[in-house]
Design a protein around this motif. Structure first.
Motif, PDB file in Angstrom:
ATOM      1  N   ALA A 159      -3.085  -2.069   5.184  1.00 22.86           N
ATOM      2  CA  ALA A 159      -3.201  -0.402   4.512  1.00 22.86           C
ATOM      3  C   ALA A 159      -2.689   0.434   5.457  1.00 22.86           C
ATOM      4  CB  ALA A 159      -4.665  -0.044   4.234  1.00 22.86           C
ATOM      5  N   THR A 182      -3.199  -8.834   3.674  1.00 24.51           N
ATOM      6  CA  THR A 182      -2.795  -7.457   3.381  1.00 24.51           C
ATOM      7  C   THR A 182      -3.054  -6.452   4.220  1.00 24.51           C
ATOM      8  OG1 THR A 182      -3.630  -6.042   1.231  1.00 24.51           O
ATOM      9  CG2 THR A 182      -5.208  -7.217   2.676  1.00 24.51           C
ATOM     10  N   LEU A 194     -12.033   1.518   5.261  1.00 21.01           N
ATOM     11  CA  LEU A 194     -10.947   1.230   4.425  1.00 21.01           C
ATOM     12  C   LEU A 194     -11.745  -0.269   3.510  1.00 21.01           C
ATOM     13  CD1 LEU A 194      -7.880   1.235   6.478  1.00 21.01           C
ATOM     14  CD2 LEU A 194      -7.858   1.840   4.204  1.00 21.01           C
ATOM     15  N   TYR A 195     -11.341  -0.210   2.345  1.00 19.20           N
ATOM     16  CA  TYR A 195     -11.800  -1.402   1.619  1.00 19.20           C
ATOM     17  C   TYR A 195     -10.686  -2.361   1.144  1.00 19.20           C
ATOM     18  CZ  TYR A 195     -16.341   0.876   1.965  1.00 19.20           C
ATOM     19  OH  TYR A 195     -17.520   1.441   2.721  1.00 19.20           O
ATOM     20  N   PHE A 196     -10.780  -3.739   1.085  1.00 21.91           N
ATOM     21  CA  PHE A 196      -9.897  -4.501   0.442  1.00 21.91           C
ATOM     22  C   PHE A 196     -10.570  -5.657  -0.547  1.00 21.91           C
ATOM     23  CE2 PHE A 196      -8.646  -3.322   4.716  1.00 21.91           C
ATOM     24  CZ  PHE A 196      -7.503  -2.811   4.697  1.00 21.91           C
ATOM     25  N   SER A 217      -5.144  -4.099  -3.866  1.00 20.92           N
ATOM     26  CA  SER A 217      -4.540  -3.133  -2.740  1.00 20.92           C
ATOM     27  C   SER A 217      -5.861  -2.689  -2.537  1.00 20.92           C
ATOM     28  CB  SER A 217      -3.662  -2.131  -3.406  1.00 20.92           C
ATOM     29  OG  SER A 217      -4.293  -1.617  -4.751  1.00 20.92           O
ATOM     30  N   SER A 218      -5.891  -1.729  -1.541  1.00 20.74           N
ATOM     31  CA  SER A 218      -6.914  -0.933  -0.837  1.00 20.74           C
ATOM     32  C   SER A 218      -7.312   0.279  -1.284  1.00 20.74           C
ATOM     33  CB  SER A 218      -6.620  -0.903   0.680  1.00 20.74           C
ATOM     34  OG  SER A 218      -5.498  -0.140   1.043  1.00 20.74           O
ATOM     35  N   ASP A 267       0.680  -1.099  -0.089  1.00 21.43           N
ATOM     36  CA  ASP A 267      -0.255  -0.009   0.009  1.00 21.43           C
ATOM     37  C   ASP A 267       0.914   1.106   0.048  1.00 21.43           C
ATOM     38  OD1 ASP A 267      -2.435   1.310   0.102  1.00 21.43           O
ATOM     39  OD2 ASP A 267      -2.571   1.467   2.248  1.00 21.43           O
TER      40      ASP A 267
END
Length: 451
Positions: A158, A156, A238-240, A229-230, A104
């Motif tokens: 961020a 993952t 936050l979105y993944f 990625s986010s 990120d």
């Protein structure tokens, strides 16, 4: 040889502020002219003024910080760890992708995950200043390194600024948070349990140096986050995206976690919608490839739904022959804060700017990989040695700069210099600044002006 005229400090700064922000190499070369110029462009006040001159008011602003380049995970020894998207030569000494996996980049910080099974950790690195901090993975992530035989998938994470009411113009060195997301498959007596999986999120605070308690939810499918990625919506959402077509939402304010489906199971990549909300782009590959942009729209009487907001005809944007091999057309990343989509084709890698709709060639060839764009204003740092930019001669510097905006900028610089020398002759300057003390000779100053 007669002594060179003097210039006031204010005029020198005004000259350097006229340089185009989307060509960081120009500022870097200016900082190498002499110590005084290096101090001028590296001062925090210079960076703040740069942001004021180029304000960014999302989501609808067409003015935004430049995309300096991107990190990637393409396994090729001849490809540098950082690939610039600027016209002139520019480089950042990014961590070696053989040991660090880029996850990120946001608010002046890049986030990497160690690929060493013995020392699993995160690296928070500031591309502009070179400052870094290593962070151990949360204790809740206790599964072995992701393999085909393990009970966990690729995680993952961020990173984002944690300062209150920060406009992110100069938040280098400030507090930050890291959200780490992973999925585990509960093990039963007979091995992995196929009936369900657990997706969790943990938050790290740089101010306390600790991880918070994990927030978890049960999901039917194991979610792997290796190729996506986010995006950050607003200040707390936050979105993944996962490879199974599921999207994870983590609310940093309420520490809640939910999972929902993308509009299509395959071919979707997270992005920001035109209104600043959550969006995805879908690449349709039937005959004439098109880029379909979706946005999440909420209403008073129904739950939020996916709605098609725009369809981009790639045939009209890309050069002839770029779409000959439909299988080679891939969306590799989205530059948050610049509204740019990176699209790979048989003809090369292209950056598609959404507002206004236009395309730019980045490089001739790029393999399938995940891109992590770096969106930021660049200002050199005193004594910074993690750049690899040779000083070009006047012909190389001037070559290829055909954009009208850049020509106008150079004219403005020359006009400021002329005004400064006229003011010197008339004796109207204050706080004199000896140019001969700044530069070793007049040729260095001339070389910079020609650029």
């Amino acid at each position: 040889m007669a002594a060179l005229p003097v210039l006031p400090v204010e005029l020198v700064e005004e000259i350097l502020l006229c340089l185009p922000p989307d060509e960081p190499a120009w500022l870097l070369r200016a900082s190498l002219v002499c110590k005084a110029w290096g101090c001028a462009v590296s001062h925090p006040n210079f960076r703040r003024r740069l942001h004021v001159l180029h304000p960014y008011t999302p989501p609808c602003s067409t003015v935004h910080p430049p995309v300096l380049g991107f990190f990637h995970d393409w396994r090729h020894e001849c490809i540098p760890n950082f690939i610039p998207t600027t016209t002139s030569s520019f480089s950042l000494a990014a961590p070696d992708r053989r040991f660090w996996w880029a996850l990120d980049c946001r608010h002046g910080r890049a986030l990497f995950l160690s690929e060493n099974q013995l020392t699993e950790e995160l690296l928070v690195w500031e591309p502009i200043t070179g400052a870094q901090r290593r962070v151990s993975l949360p204790a809740a992530f206790d599964c072995s390194y992701p393999t085909a035989a393990s009970n966990c998938t690729n995680p993952t994470a961020a990173v984002f600024c944690a300062a209150d009411a920060c406009d992110h113009r100069d938040c280098h060195g400030g507090p930050f948070h890291v959200v780490f997301v992973f999925t585990e498959s509960p093990e039963s007596e007979y091995g992995s349990d196929d009936e369900g999986h657990v997706t969790s999120a943990c938050v790290y605070s740089s101010e306390t140096g600790t991880w918070g308690k994990p927030t978890s939810t049960h999901v039917e499918l194991a979610m792997d986050f290796q190729y996506y990625s986010s995006v950050l919506v607003g200040t707390s959402l936050l979105y993944f995206m996962s490879s199974s077509g599921l999207i994870v939402e983590y609310d940093c304010a309420s520490h809640s976690l939910r999972v929902f489906e993308a509009p299509e199971e395959e071919g979707c990549t997270l992005m920001l919608a035109d209104d600043g909300g959550l969006g995805v782009n879908e690449l349709t590959q039937v005959f004439n490839p098109r880029l379909k942009l979706w946005s999440m729209v909420a209403s008073d009487d129904t739950d939020a739904q996916w709605v098609v907001s725009r369809v981009i005809n790639l045939e009209k944007l890309l050069p002839v022959g770029a779409l000959l091999s439909v299988a080679r057309v891939l969306v590799l990343g989205f530059a948050e804060g610049a509204n740019v989509i990176f699209l790979n084709t048989v003809a090369g890698l292209f950056a598609i700017e959404l507002q206004p709709e236009r395309v730019k060639t980045v490089c001739d060839h790029c393999g399938p990989c995940r891109l992590i764009p770096v969106v930021s204003f660049y200002t050199p740092v005193p004594g910074n040695r993690h750049h690899d930019l040779p000083l070009l001669n006047a012909t190389e510097v001037a070559g290829g700069q055909e954009e009208r905006g850049e020509e106008k900028t150079v004219e403005q610089v020359q006009q400021l210099v002329d005004n400064g020398f006229n003011a010197i002759k008339e004796g109207t300057t204050s706080t004199p600044f000896n140019l001969s003390a700044m530069c070793s000779n007049s040729y260095s100053f001339h070389m910079f002006l020609v650029a």
